[in-house]
Design a protein around this motif. Structure first.
Motif, PDB file in Angstrom:
ATOM      1  N   LEU A 111       6.629 -15.568  54.603  1.00 32.02           N
ATOM      2  CA  LEU A 111       6.733 -14.711  53.432  1.00 32.02           C
ATOM      3  C   LEU A 111       5.891 -13.451  53.621  1.00 32.02           C
ATOM      4  CD1 LEU A 111       6.349 -17.600  50.866  1.00 32.02           C
ATOM      5  CD2 LEU A 111       8.477 -16.478  51.535  1.00 32.02           C
ATOM      6  N   PRO A 112       6.491 -12.279  53.423  1.00 29.02           N
ATOM      7  CA  PRO A 112       5.793 -11.019  53.688  1.00 29.02           C
ATOM      8  C   PRO A 112       4.875 -10.576  52.540  1.00 29.02           C
ATOM      9  CG  PRO A 112       8.060 -10.591  53.081  1.00 29.02           C
ATOM     10  CD  PRO A 112       7.903 -12.082  53.069  1.00 29.02           C
ATOM     11  N   VAL A 113       3.955 -11.451  52.163  1.00 32.00           N
ATOM     12  CA  VAL A 113       2.989 -11.120  51.113  1.00 32.00           C
ATOM     13  C   VAL A 113       1.968 -10.135  51.703  1.00 32.00           C
ATOM     14  CG1 VAL A 113       1.235 -12.074  49.560  1.00 32.00           C
ATOM     15  CG2 VAL A 113       3.261 -13.440  50.153  1.00 32.00           C
ATOM     16  N   VAL A 114       1.579  -9.131  50.945  1.00 32.58           N
ATOM     17  CA  VAL A 114       0.523  -8.232  51.396  1.00 32.58           C
ATOM     18  C   VAL A 114      -0.649  -8.331  50.417  1.00 32.58           C
ATOM     19  CG1 VAL A 114      -0.119  -5.808  51.783  1.00 32.58           C
ATOM     20  CG2 VAL A 114       2.081  -6.675  52.626  1.00 32.58           C
ATOM     21  N   MET A 115      -1.840  -8.389  50.977  1.00 35.39           N
ATOM     22  CA  MET A 115      -3.044  -8.599  50.167  1.00 35.39           C
ATOM     23  C   MET A 115      -4.176  -7.750  50.711  1.00 35.39           C
ATOM     24  SD  MET A 115      -5.130 -12.142  49.539  1.00 35.39           S
ATOM     25  CE  MET A 115      -5.285 -12.627  51.253  1.00 35.39           C
ATOM     26  N   THR A 116      -4.987  -7.232  49.799  1.00 32.93           N
ATOM     27  CA  THR A 116      -6.236  -6.606  50.223  1.00 32.93           C
ATOM     28  C   THR A 116      -7.340  -7.642  50.154  1.00 32.93           C
ATOM     29  OG1 THR A 116      -5.600  -4.436  49.385  1.00 32.93           O
ATOM     30  CG2 THR A 116      -7.958  -4.832  49.705  1.00 32.93           C
ATOM     31  N   ASN A 117      -8.128  -7.754  51.224  1.00 28.84           N
ATOM     32  CA  ASN A 117      -9.361  -8.528  51.131  1.00 28.84           C
ATOM     33  C   ASN A 117     -10.524  -7.559  51.236  1.00 28.84           C
ATOM     34  OD1 ASN A 117     -11.006 -10.922  51.016  1.00 28.84           O
ATOM     35  ND2 ASN A 117     -11.517 -10.479  53.135  1.00 28.84           N
ATOM     36  N   VAL A 118     -11.326  -7.528  50.192  1.00 29.32           N
ATOM     37  CA  VAL A 118     -12.536  -6.708  50.236  1.00 29.32           C
ATOM     38  C   VAL A 118     -13.585  -7.575  50.914  1.00 29.32           C
ATOM     39  CG1 VAL A 118     -14.197  -5.382  48.902  1.00 29.32           C
ATOM     40  CG2 VAL A 118     -11.816  -5.522  48.140  1.00 29.32           C
ATOM     41  N   LYS A 170       6.243  -2.675  55.452  1.00 29.81           N
ATOM     42  CA  LYS A 170       7.371  -2.387  56.341  1.00 29.81           C
ATOM     43  C   LYS A 170       7.343  -3.291  57.573  1.00 29.81           C
ATOM     44  CE  LYS A 170       9.797   1.628  58.263  1.00 29.81           C
ATOM     45  NZ  LYS A 170      10.978   1.852  57.423  1.00 29.81           N
ATOM     46  N   VAL A 171       6.165  -3.508  58.094  1.00 31.76           N
ATOM     47  CA  VAL A 171       6.041  -4.406  59.250  1.00 31.76           C
ATOM     48  C   VAL A 171       6.392  -5.842  58.841  1.00 31.76           C
ATOM     49  CG1 VAL A 171       4.445  -5.409  60.935  1.00 31.76           C
ATOM     50  CG2 VAL A 171       4.288  -2.970  60.360  1.00 31.76           C
ATOM     51  N   CYS A 172       5.753  -6.293  57.753  1.00 33.12           N
ATOM     52  CA  CYS A 172       5.901  -7.695  57.335  1.00 33.12           C
ATOM     53  C   CYS A 172       7.344  -8.056  56.998  1.00 33.12           C
ATOM     54  CB  CYS A 172       5.049  -7.968  56.091  1.00 33.12           C
ATOM     55  SG  CYS A 172       3.301  -7.851  56.389  1.00 33.12           S
ATOM     56  N   GLU A 173       8.046  -7.127  56.355  1.00 33.72           N
ATOM     57  CA  GLU A 173       9.401  -7.432  55.879  1.00 33.72           C
ATOM     58  C   GLU A 173      10.458  -7.218  56.963  1.00 33.72           C
ATOM     59  OE1 GLU A 173       9.783  -4.952  52.431  1.00 33.72           O
ATOM     60  OE2 GLU A 173       8.323  -6.099  51.263  1.00 33.72           O
ATOM     61  N   SER A 174      10.033  -6.818  58.149  1.00 31.09           N
ATOM     62  CA  SER A 174      10.995  -6.560  59.221  1.00 31.09           C
ATOM     63  C   SER A 174      11.734  -7.834  59.592  1.00 31.09           C
ATOM     64  CB  SER A 174      10.282  -6.042  60.471  1.00 31.09           C
ATOM     65  OG  SER A 174       9.630  -4.839  60.204  1.00 31.09           O
ATOM     66  N   ARG A 175      13.019  -7.688  59.879  1.00 35.18           N
ATOM     67  CA  ARG A 175      13.826  -8.802  60.397  1.00 35.18           C
ATOM     68  C   ARG A 175      13.134  -9.394  61.621  1.00 35.18           C
ATOM     69  NH1 ARG A 175      16.123  -8.761  56.425  1.00 35.18           N
ATOM     70  NH2 ARG A 175      18.316  -8.605  55.874  1.00 35.18           N
ATOM     71  N   GLY A 176      13.033 -10.700  61.646  1.00 35.28           N
ATOM     72  CA  GLY A 176      12.439 -11.354  62.792  1.00 35.28           C
ATOM     73  C   GLY A 176      10.923 -11.459  62.708  1.00 35.28           C
ATOM     74  N   ILE A 177      10.311 -10.742  61.788  1.00 36.40           N
ATOM     75  CA  ILE A 177       8.855 -10.860  61.660  1.00 36.40           C
ATOM     76  C   ILE A 177       8.523 -11.735  60.455  1.00 36.40           C
ATOM     77  CG2 ILE A 177       6.682  -9.617  61.303  1.00 36.40           C
ATOM     78  CD1 ILE A 177       7.694  -7.540  63.233  1.00 36.40           C
ATOM     79  N   MET A 178       8.719 -11.225  59.252  1.00 45.61           N
ATOM     80  CA  MET A 178       8.535 -12.044  58.052  1.00 45.61           C
ATOM     81  C   MET A 178       7.221 -12.844  58.067  1.00 45.61           C
ATOM     82  SD  MET A 178      11.144 -11.474  56.004  1.00 45.61           S
ATOM     83  CE  MET A 178      11.493 -12.879  54.947  1.00 45.61           C
ATOM     84  N   LEU A 179       6.145 -12.083  58.116  1.00 45.83           N
ATOM     85  CA  LEU A 179       4.809 -12.691  58.070  1.00 45.83           C
ATOM     86  C   LEU A 179       3.960 -11.906  57.076  1.00 45.83           C
ATOM     87  CD1 LEU A 179       4.092 -13.208  61.890  1.00 45.83           C
ATOM     88  CD2 LEU A 179       4.480 -15.010  60.197  1.00 45.83           C
ATOM     89  N   PRO A 180       2.924 -12.519  56.524  1.00 44.83           N
ATOM     90  CA  PRO A 180       2.062 -11.818  55.578  1.00 44.83           C
ATOM     91  C   PRO A 180       0.984 -10.979  56.278  1.00 44.83           C
ATOM     92  CG  PRO A 180       1.403 -14.112  55.733  1.00 44.83           C
ATOM     93  CD  PRO A 180       2.572 -13.949  56.658  1.00 44.83           C
ATOM     94  N   ALA A 181       0.398 -10.056  55.514  1.00 48.29           N
ATOM     95  CA  ALA A 181      -0.658  -9.214  56.092  1.00 48.29           C
ATOM     96  C   ALA A 181      -1.818  -9.031  55.120  1.00 48.29           C
ATOM     97  CB  ALA A 181      -0.095  -7.847  56.476  1.00 48.29           C
ATOM     98  N   MET A 182      -3.000  -9.002  55.712  1.00 49.29           N
ATOM     99  CA  MET A 182      -4.250  -8.836  54.972  1.00 49.29           C
ATOM    100  C   MET A 182      -4.823  -7.467  55.344  1.00 49.29           C
ATOM    101  SD  MET A 182      -7.470 -11.466  55.351  1.00 49.29           S
ATOM    102  CE  MET A 182      -6.406 -12.910  55.224  1.00 49.29           C
ATOM    103  N   ILE A 183      -5.057  -6.639  54.326  1.00 48.16           N
ATOM    104  CA  ILE A 183      -5.654  -5.330  54.553  1.00 48.16           C
ATOM    105  C   ILE A 183      -7.129  -5.467  54.205  1.00 48.16           C
ATOM    106  CG2 ILE A 183      -5.501  -2.866  54.008  1.00 48.16           C
ATOM    107  CD1 ILE A 183      -2.818  -4.308  54.998  1.00 48.16           C
ATOM    108  N   ILE A 184      -7.989  -5.186  55.151  1.00 43.15           N
ATOM    109  CA  ILE A 184      -9.409  -5.486  54.964  1.00 43.15           C
ATOM    110  C   ILE A 184     -10.205  -4.200  54.769  1.00 43.15           C
ATOM    111  CG2 ILE A 184     -11.453  -6.523  56.051  1.00 43.15           C
ATOM    112  CD1 ILE A 184      -9.197  -8.257  57.631  1.00 43.15           C
ATOM    113  N   GLU A 185     -10.882  -4.133  53.626  1.00 44.08           N
ATOM    114  CA  GLU A 185     -11.778  -3.000  53.366  1.00 44.08           C
ATOM    115  C   GLU A 185     -13.176  -3.555  53.122  1.00 44.08           C
ATOM    116  OE1 GLU A 185     -11.796  -1.808  49.004  1.00 44.08           O
ATOM    117  OE2 GLU A 185      -9.646  -1.666  49.374  1.00 44.08           O
TER     118      GLU A 185
END
Lengths: 296, 395, 90
Positions: free
Chosen positions: B98-105, B150-165
């Motif tokens: 699942l292409p969930v995107v999250m910020t982790n502070v 855009k990366v996460c939702e790409s066909r064949g990828i479909m993975l989540p991402a953590m944006i770290i600040e």
């Protein structure tokens, strides 16, 4: 002419991998008869996470999400939010969890979903212990019951704590509808499922679900024992609609021994202990009846 | 439109620009102002989304997972203990593809209680199957959220991402940030068209039980997806640069490394300080550079091998520590370089835990030490910098 | 039998009806129905946990490919037209 008293349409396939005589299979079957095909289920770790069978087998004619053990309430909110964003309104969202997943590990998320007013039905199929892991006590195991973690050795260390009163806990959230249902009374069950479907907000259904291996009972007795639970008032059938309680099916007032004696998990109880349980059942029923009279 | 904003608001503006549809949220310091801002966007109608006020971070991620299974674009934000509480559901999100995107502070773990910058929380989740992007600036935070979808939702990828600040250093520090034009974002990032989703009228179980004879094939597919994400991150960033005129160096962002004798490897906000020190030392004629880990997952293996071929010394600065081993960045880089044609002298420096400042003179001290290491060879022991009771290494 | 990673979905999505599971093989006791005694009350159909009973003109047709032999139908039948018979050892 045949006398069919519940909808004939089936939303379940044969071939589920539940145990012979499983009450939880019947809970699902009756529930879906009441709700119909425009239903989405979310199911945490519990017997029902295994019962659809190994991938790619699925035993229901409705879609189902598998979610983490303690996450059913949150999953309901996520599904409803996604449907709202897509403008889908005519779908019933259902969380379907066991008693451990509800009264123990899942209570926080369930409470959250109730407080948020997530429009969904939460069904707890209550087999009164962690049955999928092999009969360990849960907060919903009744006083006096044997489980593998409340063994009856020389210390007679059976469950010493009363069953958690999940109906009162849910009611305290001010939810629009809460009901108890029994697999022995599918007509009452289907009616309540429909009522829950028509109410808005978080609705709660507590289904007593006999478990042949866990209760140490003959699988052919599932319905008989569920019926006895109602008729001995161990499990009264009632509903609370916008705060008003109504008993929907009167029990026959049979002695509790009639229920307890059908199950090996209560075999060790002394006459004195059975008497104590009878008193507890009597006072609970009295409180229900008084409340019904007050609110009726 | 240029605005002065904190890293947290940059996160919120990033999620808004990406048109997140379902935002389950739970407060935690120092993340809270992200979800506050998003709640405001939703309440004013600036963002058409469902804001779901859940009762825990575990539930926040669980709600993201279920909403994403139904095909909604989901976003949430958390920090430290909240991220740790999500651990189980982080794996759920990635294993369910699942292409969930999250910020982790990124913030320290207790005890002792500390709300300040530290990478232990993020590093502890490296094995959950999420892409992890460490950001250096507020602008990068905003831009990376848009790119991540855009990366996460790409066909064949479909993975989540953590944006770290980094806690406070980015989360609560204001910088000028360009908020990209919505139409340009919309054409860069079309609405989410899921490769897999649960639909009414299609009876299916999403995430069911598999036997041992089938489990590994699913994990193998996840591995392939994360491997493919390496190229996708680079190509999406290239598209982003063409549309918005900004880019950040792919998986490993190098600064003055081409002719460097030594490179300092770091991640997050400290990279800005390192750049200043590099400029200062370069002015003195010292051949030093910065290699900033931008993507920790997927890990930049090839980029590190390439860098190793060019430098004689590599200092690795970890803002976390894996007890019983060393800093996680360090051990992973060591592993990546095992079969490199040329391996530089290496040393691991541990600094900045629990929000301790990593000052320019500390960084200068690292450069001086690693330059010596080029002669003497690698030091197997991580050195803890700026710890009271230990000899101080300062320039 | 394992399916190649190339022939499976991204995550285990189950969309094959569970009728692939021949749960009738679990059975120890087999329900035997005397249809002549059946009063078409349909209780057996109503209480079957496995939805393995179909009504044909109000009378039960038990699908032995899936019936697990729990015996609920026999126990509930008021006409006592269903008996449970031990499966023959093969």
């Amino acid at each position: 002419m045949s006398r069919v008293t519940i909808p004939e349409v089936e939303h379940a396939y044969p071939g589920s991998t539940g145990c012979p005589g499983c009450g939880a299979n019947l809970v699902m079957r009756y529930l879906l008869k009441g709700l119909g095909e425009r239903t989405i289920l979310t199911i945490p770790a519990c017997c029902w996470a295994v019962m659809p069978g190994y991938w790619p087998s699925h035993c229901l004619k409705v879609p189902m999400v598998y979610c983490a053990f303690e996450a059913t309430g949150a999953s309901l909110s996520g599904i409803r939010a996604a449907l709202d964003m897509k403008g889908v309104e005519d779908v019933t969202v259902v969380g379907f969890a066991g008693d451990g997943g509800t009264v123990d590990i899942g209570l926080q998320a369930l409470s959250g979903a109730a407080e948020r007013g997530t429009d969904a039905i939460y069904v707890m199929y209550d087999n009164e212990a962690y049955m999928n892991t092999g009969i360990q006590r849960s907060g919903a195991t009744p006083w006096g019951a044997w489980t593998t973690t409340t063994p009856v050795g020389s210390s007679r260390d059976y469950k010493r704590e009363p069953k958690k009163d999940i109906m009162s806990i849910m009611e305290a959230h001010g939810i629009p509808y809460a009901a108890t249902v029994s697999v022995a009374h599918p007509e009452d069950f289907v009616k309540k499922a429909k009522k829950a479907k028509d109410a808005r907000g978080l609705k709660f259904i507590h289904a007593l679900s006999p478990c042949p291996p866990g209760w140490k009972m003959n699988p052919m007795k599932t319905i008989e024992i569920a019926r006895l639970a109602v008729d001995t008032n161990v499990f009264p059938l009632y509903e609370v609609e916008n705060g008003r309680l109504r008993i929907t099916k009167k029990g026959k007032g049979l002695p509790i021994e009639d229920y307890l004696s059908t199950q090996g998990r209560f075999r060790h109880l002394t006459e004195e202990e059975v008497k104590r349980m009878q008193e507890s059942v009597d006072s609970s029923l009295k409180a229900l009846e008084e409340r019904e009279a007050r609110e009726g | 439109m240029r605005k002065v904003m904190t890293g947290n608001y940059a996160s919120a503006y990033g999620a808004k620009a990406a048109r997140a549809e379902v935002i389950p949220a739970y407060p935690i310091t120092p993340q809270t102002s992200i979800v506050e801002k998003l709640a405001e966007f939703v309440s004013t109608g600036e963002l058409k989304a469902k804001f779901v006020p859940v009762e825990s971070e575990h539930s926040a991620m669980a709600a993201c997972v279920s909403a994403s299974i139904l095909g909604a674009r989901t976003y949430t934000a958390t920090s430290s203990h909240g991220l740790a509480l999500m651990h189980e559901v982080l794996m759920w999100a990635s294993n369910a593809r699942l292409p969930v995107v999250m910020t982790n502070v990124s913030r320290a773990m207790a005890p002792p209680w500390s709300v300040w910058a530290d990478h232990m929380d993020s590093v502890a989740e490296r094995d959950t199957g999420w892409m992890q992007f460490f950001c250096e600036s507020n602008q990068e935070v905003l831009d990376t959220i848009i790119m991540a979808y855009k990366v996460c939702e790409s066909r064949g990828i479909m993975l989540p991402a953590m944006i770290i600040e980094d806690a406070f250093i980015l989360s609560h520090t204001s910088e000028p940030v360009d908020v990209p034009d919505q139409d340009t974002v919309d054409s860069f990032l079309p609405s989410y068209d899921p490769e897999i989703k649960l639909e009414i009228g299609k009876p299916m179980g999403f995430g069911s039980l598999v036997r041992p004879d089938q489990y590994m094939e699913f994990r193998y597919k996840s591995m392939l997806a994360m491997r493919e994400a390496r190229d996708r991150i680079v190509s999406v960033e290239d598209e982003f640069r063409q549309a918005f005129g900004r880019s950040y160096g792919g998986l490993l962002d190098e600064y003055m490394c081409d002719d460097a004798e030594v490179a300092l490897v770091a991640a997050g906000s400290v990279a800005g300080t390192v750049r200043t020190v590099v400029d200062k030392l370069r002015a003195k004629g010292m051949k030093v550079g910065l290699a900033r880990i931008r993507a920790f997952r997927p890990f930049p293996f090839q980029e590190f091998q390439s860098l190793a071929g060019r430098v004689s010394g590599m200092a690795v600065l970890d803002r976390s520590f894996t007890h019983g081993a060393a800093g996680a960045f360090f051990t992973e880089i060591q592993g990546a370089l095992y079969d490199a044609p040329k391996r530089p002298a290496m040393k691991n420096y541990i600094a900045g835990l629990g929000g301790r400042d990593i000052t320019p003179d500390v960084i200068e001290g690292i450069f001086e030490d690693i330059l010596v290491r080029c002669e003497r060879g690698s030091d197997p022991e991580p050195e803890w910098l700026d710890v009271a009771g230990l000899p101080r290494r300062r320039s | 039998m394992s399916r190649s990673y190339e022939d499976i979905p991204l995550t285990p999505i189950s969309d094959t009806p569970s009728t692939v599971n021949m749960t009738g093989l679990w059975r120890v006791f087999r329900p035997v129905v005397d249809l002549d005694k059946c009063r078409k009350c349909t209780l057996c159909w109503k209480f079957c946990p496995d939805a393995a009973i179909e009504l044909v003109d109000g009378k039960p047709n038990i699908d032995l490919r899936y019936c697990k032999g729990c015996g609920i139908c026999a126990n509930e039948c008021p006409a006592e037209c269903i008996i449970m018979v031990k499966e023959e050892a093969e």
